[in-house]
Scaffold this motif. Structure first.
Motif, PDB file in Angstrom:
ATOM      1  N   ILE A  16      12.482   0.412   2.647  1.00  0.00           N
ATOM      2  CA  ILE A  16      12.547  -0.291   1.306  1.00  0.00           C
ATOM      3  C   ILE A  16      12.610  -1.805   1.582  1.00  0.00           C
ATOM      4  O   ILE A  16      11.918  -2.887   1.550  1.00  0.00           O
ATOM      5  N   ALA A  17      13.331  -1.765   2.833  1.00  0.00           N
ATOM      6  CA  ALA A  17      14.011  -3.203   3.378  1.00  0.00           C
ATOM      7  C   ALA A  17      13.197  -3.773   4.230  1.00  0.00           C
ATOM      8  O   ALA A  17      12.167  -4.839   4.651  1.00  0.00           O
ATOM      9  N   PHE A  18      12.218  -2.871   4.753  1.00  0.00           N
ATOM     10  CA  PHE A  18      11.635  -3.245   6.391  1.00  0.00           C
ATOM     11  C   PHE A  18      10.616  -4.498   5.477  1.00  0.00           C
ATOM     12  O   PHE A  18      10.837  -5.336   6.498  1.00  0.00           O
ATOM     13  N   GLY A  19      10.096  -4.657   4.837  1.00  0.00           N
ATOM     14  CA  GLY A  19       8.783  -5.648   3.884  1.00  0.00           C
ATOM     15  C   GLY A  19       9.482  -6.766   3.723  1.00  0.00           C
ATOM     16  O   GLY A  19       9.140  -7.893   4.290  1.00  0.00           O
ATOM     17  N   LEU A  20      11.369  -6.727   3.470  1.00  0.00           N
ATOM     18  CA  LEU A  20      11.404  -8.153   3.328  1.00  0.00           C
ATOM     19  C   LEU A  20      11.920  -8.761   4.315  1.00  0.00           C
ATOM     20  O   LEU A  20      12.083  -9.929   4.285  1.00  0.00           O
ATOM     21  N   GLU A  21      12.336  -7.578   5.007  1.00  0.00           N
ATOM     22  CA  GLU A  21      12.894  -8.380   6.524  1.00  0.00           C
ATOM     23  C   GLU A  21      11.106  -8.938   6.920  1.00  0.00           C
ATOM     24  O   GLU A  21      12.024 -10.100   7.606  1.00  0.00           O
TER      25      GLU A  21
ATOM     26  N   HIS B 247       2.325   8.807  14.154  1.00  0.00           N
ATOM     27  CA  HIS B 247       1.350   8.657  13.091  1.00  0.00           C
ATOM     28  C   HIS B 247       0.435   7.105  13.051  1.00  0.00           C
ATOM     29  O   HIS B 247       1.134   6.080  13.117  1.00  0.00           O
ATOM     30  N   PRO B 248      -0.961   6.963  13.814  1.00  0.00           N
ATOM     31  CA  PRO B 248      -1.320   5.542  13.793  1.00  0.00           C
ATOM     32  C   PRO B 248      -0.400   4.699  12.078  1.00  0.00           C
ATOM     33  O   PRO B 248      -0.567   4.199  12.395  1.00  0.00           O
ATOM     34  N   VAL B 249      -0.660   5.809  11.262  1.00  0.00           N
ATOM     35  CA  VAL B 249      -0.874   5.249   9.751  1.00  0.00           C
ATOM     36  C   VAL B 249       0.177   4.192  10.126  1.00  0.00           C
ATOM     37  O   VAL B 249       1.430   3.558   8.712  1.00  0.00           O
ATOM     38  N   LEU B 250       2.252   4.919  10.630  1.00  0.00           N
ATOM     39  CA  LEU B 250       2.878   4.070  10.307  1.00  0.00           C
ATOM     40  C   LEU B 250       2.050   2.508  11.213  1.00  0.00           C
ATOM     41  O   LEU B 250       3.478   1.580  10.529  1.00  0.00           O
ATOM     42  N   GLU B 251       2.396   3.120  11.630  1.00  0.00           N
ATOM     43  CA  GLU B 251       1.589   1.517  12.354  1.00  0.00           C
ATOM     44  C   GLU B 251       0.608   0.160  11.423  1.00  0.00           C
ATOM     45  O   GLU B 251       1.220  -0.775  11.148  1.00  0.00           O
ATOM     46  N   GLN B 252       0.084   1.057  10.924  1.00  0.00           N
ATOM     47  CA  GLN B 252       0.135   0.304   9.901  1.00  0.00           C
ATOM     48  C   GLN B 252       0.232   0.232   8.450  1.00  0.00           C
ATOM     49  O   GLN B 252       0.061  -1.299   7.572  1.00  0.00           O
ATOM     50  N   ALA B 253       1.477   1.253   8.019  1.00  0.00           N
ATOM     51  CA  ALA B 253       2.294   0.781   6.843  1.00  0.00           C
ATOM     52  C   ALA B 253       2.867  -0.316   7.655  1.00  0.00           C
ATOM     53  O   ALA B 253       3.706  -1.006   6.721  1.00  0.00           O
TER      54      ALA B 253
ATOM     55  N   GLN C 150       9.735  11.792  -1.752  1.00  0.00           N
ATOM     56  CA  GLN C 150       8.488  10.594  -0.237  1.00  0.00           C
ATOM     57  C   GLN C 150       7.889   9.704  -1.279  1.00  0.00           C
ATOM     58  O   GLN C 150       8.211   8.208  -0.758  1.00  0.00           O
ATOM     59  N   GLN C 151       7.208  10.082  -2.312  1.00  0.00           N
ATOM     60  CA  GLN C 151       6.203   9.603  -3.366  1.00  0.00           C
ATOM     61  C   GLN C 151       6.865   8.182  -3.495  1.00  0.00           C
ATOM     62  O   GLN C 151       6.287   7.245  -3.728  1.00  0.00           O
ATOM     63  N   ARG C 152       7.943   8.971  -3.959  1.00  0.00           N
ATOM     64  CA  ARG C 152       8.628   7.507  -5.695  1.00  0.00           C
ATOM     65  C   ARG C 152       9.366   6.189  -4.407  1.00  0.00           C
ATOM     66  O   ARG C 152       8.752   5.029  -4.547  1.00  0.00           O
ATOM     67  N   ILE C 153       9.016   6.831  -2.875  1.00  0.00           N
ATOM     68  CA  ILE C 153      10.048   6.010  -1.929  1.00  0.00           C
ATOM     69  C   ILE C 153       8.457   4.569  -0.951  1.00  0.00           C
ATOM     70  O   ILE C 153       9.229   3.848  -1.248  1.00  0.00           O
ATOM     71  N   ALA C 154       7.929   5.768  -1.202  1.00  0.00           N
ATOM     72  CA  ALA C 154       6.819   4.969  -0.447  1.00  0.00           C
ATOM     73  C   ALA C 154       6.409   4.140  -1.830  1.00  0.00           C
ATOM     74  O   ALA C 154       6.272   3.077  -1.556  1.00  0.00           O
ATOM     75  N   LEU C 155       6.246   4.084  -2.876  1.00  0.00           N
ATOM     76  CA  LEU C 155       5.937   3.614  -3.705  1.00  0.00           C
ATOM     77  C   LEU C 155       6.969   2.349  -4.187  1.00  0.00           C
ATOM     78  O   LEU C 155       6.410   0.779  -4.003  1.00  0.00           O
ATOM     79  N   ALA C 156       7.978   2.810  -4.349  1.00  0.00           N
ATOM     80  CA  ALA C 156       9.120   1.798  -4.340  1.00  0.00           C
ATOM     81  C   ALA C 156       9.123   0.727  -3.153  1.00  0.00           C
ATOM     82  O   ALA C 156       8.698  -0.594  -2.964  1.00  0.00           O
TER      83      ALA C 156
ATOM     84  N   MET D 252       0.282  -1.107   0.282  1.00  0.00           N
ATOM     85  CA  MET D 252       0.189  -0.306  -0.406  1.00  0.00           C
ATOM     86  C   MET D 252       0.758   0.800  -0.041  1.00  0.00           C
ATOM     87  O   MET D 252       2.033   1.350   0.775  1.00  0.00           O
ATOM     88  N   VAL D 253       0.613   2.166  -0.630  1.00  0.00           N
ATOM     89  CA  VAL D 253       1.169   3.275  -0.656  1.00  0.00           C
ATOM     90  C   VAL D 253       0.204   4.199  -0.120  1.00  0.00           C
ATOM     91  O   VAL D 253      -1.222   4.547  -0.669  1.00  0.00           O
ATOM     92  N   PHE D 254       0.258   4.556   1.138  1.00  0.00           N
ATOM     93  CA  PHE D 254      -0.897   5.742   1.884  1.00  0.00           C
ATOM     94  C   PHE D 254      -0.552   7.276   1.365  1.00  0.00           C
ATOM     95  O   PHE D 254       0.732   7.689   0.974  1.00  0.00           O
ATOM     96  N   GLN D 255      -1.427   8.326   1.619  1.00  0.00           N
ATOM     97  CA  GLN D 255      -2.045   9.412   0.796  1.00  0.00           C
ATOM     98  C   GLN D 255      -0.810  10.060   1.854  1.00  0.00           C
ATOM     99  O   GLN D 255      -0.375  11.037   0.958  1.00  0.00           O
TER     100      GLN D 255
END
Ligand SMILES: Nc1ncnc2c1ncn2[C@@H]1O[C@H](COP(=O)(O)OP(=O)(O)OP(=O)(O)O)[C@@H](O)[C@H]1O
Ligand SMILES: [Mg+2]
Lengths: 364, 266, 293
Positions: free
Chosen positions: A111-116, C182-188, A154-160, A94-97
């Motif tokens: 970026i590595a967070f999810g992979l970990e 922000h709670p959105v960080l937890e959701q992320a 930031q937007q592009r990093i969130a996408l990555a 997900m890319v948050f608003q």
């Protein structure tokens, strides 16, 4: 082209849905935020949820991601029922608003967070982070912190970060709303590009119709918690299945009236449009481009209309016309100095082949 | 599956801990109130019988009543003076830029980092040297020092919360600086000021760690009186007097909660 | 013209700040410095005493009794701070994430012990732990104890009471810092496949670190300088530095010695704070550059 009800047909034919919502509702106390929404996102497509503010787009998206549990209905991802699974067990990115980049981690760590969490080995992780940074064209920013990036970066990093895990579906909630108008258009193209490159199934939320029309493969128009229409941008614009969709997408005039046994439409103010529509009470959707000024008043389908307002838009002028008491809008380019003024009478032709007449009972 | 277990453990642990924490925090005060109505001669729990005799005894007690008076008197003076001093300082810190601002802000909050024993003994020594121990000044000045950080912080918070645009608008409408303060700034930050004064009041009214060193002669505050009393005897009079303190404190918390929300009390 | 405006401004700043500066200089800085001076007096008299020596400090550090009290005080302070952290963090976290209406009465409960006089709270604990107190009568009735036990006058009781007293500081520090995450960080994090524990460990804890440090420092410094609780709950059996100082000054009237002990307390508290901040700071400086959204 006017063979309609695309939503039912599409649902029947396609079958290969990455995300599928079946009769999903969400109630917040008194408010029914989402009402019996059924939709499927096909493999590889970019599907857009479009609708006015408060219509339940975000709620729908969050039910896919797992942040909101539906009151009823089921959500499945890649065929598996995910309705009651926590977010971290769902194959979504997900890319948050607000991007929600972790402020205490560098770009690479983000970026590595999810992979970990997916227990990727270190070398594969690093390679993937590098690959992702290349994809969004920001390899030099790996060791910056989010607060040291511009909004677009930031937007592009969130996408990555969202794409790094190779999620089954990419979810985006108004990702461009924090960017200025120019950057928004550029990021729109970039996102489209990136999504094409990695060929990821995408579910996208926006209330900006231009964004929806230019980016999506298909659009889901929502209103007050339910789905009004599903279709390609062309379907939605040219063949709106409800008056709401017609009014929400683009500029149009809606005439209420009746289709007689001969297939011709007669508005309540007795404006007659010949055609071959099915009989019954109906609404005619006339877009500005369906109306042209006619050279002489002799032509058969021509009408005389009085100009109520003329707004110059730079290049073209938009005219609000009165035709037997019906108000119509048209757009035309006039040579300098020859613009009609309010009160003038002009001859117009309505292209009845292109206008859409929606039977009143078609809405579910 | 493992993560399900971890999640479950975290949920249960959190719920248990919260239950424990809230009961632990509330229990002492509840028990004090409950046992103040006992009719027996000694403290015991559960209390036996129901009577107001310990309240009568407390109100008849010369030492407790004069201590209550001293506490109230000092606390009221402290809240007025601390508010005046603290407001002036907070206003200067918030509205002007000058050199050494960070230092002054640090100074305003420094009473918080000096341990109570250190401040208490230091003041006692100073006043002994000035030969003022028999007066009310040690208590008054000691409590003033303790109250300053709370007042400055509360006033700073309410000053920075309200929109300076309003003041600019007033100045644009030809109000003089004094008029701006009197007619715009003060009314807007009034809840904050009241809370600051109340803060100063509770800080002084409840303090025992510094007061314990500064109560000589006739000037004993109620908490110190309870401290000395409980040190030697253990009867329900102390519970009755403590209940009075609880009532005052609760009233204060409720007032602040109404004014600005209780969270800011921290 | 411009000059005079500037001057007037400077004068107003000075006038506004003068009362506070004066008050804190005379009645905070001077007393602390005076105490420092007294701690270097050789004898046991302070008004009459003069001279300058390290006698008091030498005596303090060479007597094994004092060093063991100092040790125990520190260990106790650490235990109190750690327990406060462990139980205060979940509470502060949940407070921050609650809706304002649900937060209301809970906040009041947290704030009450903070505003209520310390003696009243301690007195409440005497009712809980006393011979005829809540726990004894409860446990005797349900048969855990055969007869009432002495629950007071031991270090565990002191620790428990200190935890209760200072817990609100920890809860409120954690709450205020978590409100800014922000709670959105937890959701992320959840979207990035982190379960609750991973989110807690990798997102919440690092971002809440500044608040945790503030709370930890506060609780530690307050605990090591406590003297009311050790005296009333611990009695003569539990020696803590704070109560020793109180004793030394108020009963034995030995000022220079008490002053030296007070300074040992003060400086070690500051030293602890500085060490903790340095330890965490080196980590935070590299990691905490962003704002918490
Ligand atoms: N947590 C909630 N509690 C109560 N009502 C909610 C909650 N979240 C959303 N709603 C309500 O549900 C409805 C749909 O909200 P949603 O956020 O999905 O709208 P949206 O289509 O995303 O609007 P926007 O374009 O403004 O973002 C709204 O009426 C909203 O007020
Ligand atoms: Mg939304």
């Amino acid at each position: 082209m006017l063979a309609l009800l695309p939503e039912c047909e599409n649902v029947r034919e396609a079958g290969d849905f990455v995300v599928e919502l079946k009769s999903v509702s969400k109630r917040y106390g008194e408010v029914l935020a989402v009402a019996k929404v059924s939709l499927g996102v096909r493999r590889g497509e970019l599907l857009c949820l479009l609708g006015p503010s408060g219509c339940g787009k975000t709620t729908t998206l969050r039910m896919v991601a797992g942040f909101v549990e539906p009151t009823s209905g089921t959500v499945s991802i890649n065929g598996a029922d995910m309705t009651h699974q926590p977010p971290y067990r769902r194959d979504t990115g997900m890319v948050f608003q607000s991007y929600a980049l972790f402020p205490h981690m560098t770009v690479a760590e983000n970026i590595a967070f999810g992979l970990e969490n997916l227990k990727w080995p270190r070398d594969k992780r690093e390679a993937r982070v590098e690959e992702m940074l290349k994809l969004v064209e920001l390899p030099h920013l790996a060791h910056r912190f989010p607060s040291q990036l511009s909004g677009g970066q930031q937007q592009r990093i969130a996408l990555a970060r969202a794409l790094a895990m190779r999620p089954a579906v990419l979810l985006l909630d108004e990702p461009f709303s924090n960017l200025d108008a120019l950057l928004r258009v550029r990021m729109r193209e970039e996102l489209r590009e990136v999504v094409r490159t990695v060929n990821v199934t995408t579910l996208f939320v926006t209330h900006d119709q231009e964004e929806a029309l230019t980016m999506s493969d298909r659009i889901v128009v929502m209103n007050a918690g339910h789905v009004e229409q599903v279709g390609t941008p062309g379907d939605i614009y040219e063949a709106p299945s409800t008056p709401f969709v017609a009014r929400f997408i683009g500029w149009c005039s809606l005439l209420k009236g009746m289709v007689g046994p001969d297939g011709a439409f007669t508005s309540s103010a007795e404006l007659r449009l010949t055609g071959n529509w099915s009989a019954g009470p109906s609404t005619a959707v006339i877009r500005p481009e369906h109306i042209k000024l006619s050279a002489d008043s002799a032509a058969g389908s021509s009408h005389q209309a009085r100009v109520l307002h003329a707004h110059y838009y730079g290049g073209a002028t938009r005219l609000l016309l009165d035709l037997n008491g019906e108000h119509l809008t048209m757009q035309e380019r006039f040579s300098f100095g020859s613009q009609p003024k309010p009160g003038d009478v002009v001859d117009i032709t309505i292209n009845t082949h292109e206008i859409r007449v929606i039977p009143a009972d078609e809405r579910p | 599956m493992r993560s399900d277990l971890v999640d479950h453990v975290m949920t249960v642990f959190g719920a248990v801990v919260r239950g424990l924490v809230y009961s632990m925090l509330a229990l002492p005060a509840i028990l004090v109130v409950a046992s103040s109505f006992t009719s027996s001669d000694t403290m015991s729990f559960p209390p036996t019988g129901l009577s107001l005799r310990w309240y009568k005894k407390a109100f008849d007690s010369e030492v407790f009543m004069s201590a209550l008076w001293t506490s109230t008197y000092v606390a009221v003076l402290v809240s007025i003076i601390a508010l005046a001093i603290g407001f002036a300082a907070a206003f200067a810190i918030n509205r002007f830029s000058f050199r050494g601002k960070m230092f002054l802000q640090g100074l305003a909050f420094s009473p918080l980092i000096v341990p109570a024993v250190v401040l208490g003994i230091g003041l006692l020594q100073l006043f002994a040297w000035l030969d003022l121990t028999q007066t009310i000044y040690p208590l008054l000045l000691g409590h003033l020092v303790l109250a300053i950080p709370y007042v400055v912080r509360t006033v700073l918070a309410s000053l920075s919360l309200h929109d300076q645009m309003l003041e600019q608008a007033a100045m644009n409408l030809r109000a003089t600086p004094v008029q701006v303060i009197r007619r715009i700034t003060l009314p807007l930050i009034l809840p904050g000021l009241l809370s600051a004064a109340i803060f100063a009041f509770v800080t002084s009214f409840g303090n025992v760690t510094v007061s314990a060193f500064l109560t000589y002669g006739g000037n004993v505050t109620l908490p110190v009186q309870i401290f000395t009393y409980v040190n030697t005897s253990y009867d329900p009079v102390a519970a009755a007097v403590s209940t009075l303190m609880i009532i005052v404190t609760l009233a204060v918390i409720l007032t602040v909660e109404r004014l600005i929300g209780a969270e800011r009390l921290a | 013209m411009k000059q005079s405006v500037l001057n007037r401004r400077n004068v107003s700043v000075a006038v506004l700040l003068a009362p506070m500066v004066l008050l804190l200089t005379c009645f905070l800085v001077v007393p602390v410095l005076g105490l420092l001076r007294s701690s270097f007096l050789p004898g046991s008299e302070f008004l009459a005493g003069n001279g300058f020596s390290l006698t008091q400090y030498v005596r303090f550090f060479s007597d094994s009794y004092y060093s063991s009290v100092l040790m125990e005080t520190f260990v106790d302070g650490l235990i109190v701070s750690v327990v406060c952290l462990v139980i205060g963090f979940p509470t502060g976290y949940s407070l921050a994430r609650l809706s304002p209406s649900a937060r209301r009465w809970r906040t009041m409960i947290v704030i009450l012990p903070l505003t209520l006089s310390l003696v009243v709270v301690v007195f409440g604990w005497l009712i809980i732990l006393g011979r005829n107190g809540l726990i004894n009568s409860l446990f005797v009735r349900i048969g855990v104890f055969s007869s009432p036990k002495t629950l007071l006058f031991n270090r565990v009781a002191v620790t428990v009471v200190l935890v209760q007293q200072f817990l609100p500081f920890m809860i409120l520090s954690v709450m205020s810092v978590v409100t800014q995450i922000h709670p959105v960080l937890e959701q992320a994090a959840a979207n990035l496949r982190a379960n609750r524990f991973a989110t807690f460990r990798r997102v919440i804890v690092p971002l809440a670190m500044p608040g945790v440090l503030v709370g930890f420092n506060l609780v530690f410094v307050l605990s090591i300088s406590a003297f009311i609780t050790p005296r009333l709950i611990g009695g003569a059996r539990v020696a803590m530095l704070g109560s020793l100082i109180y004793e030394r000054i108020m009963s034995e009237l030995n000022w220079p010695s008490g002053a030296a002990m007070a300074f040992v307390l003060f400086v070690s508290g500051l030293g602890f704070t500085a060490a903790l901040n340095a330890l965490a700071g080196s980590h935070l400086i590299t990691k905490g550059r962003g704002n918490a959204l």
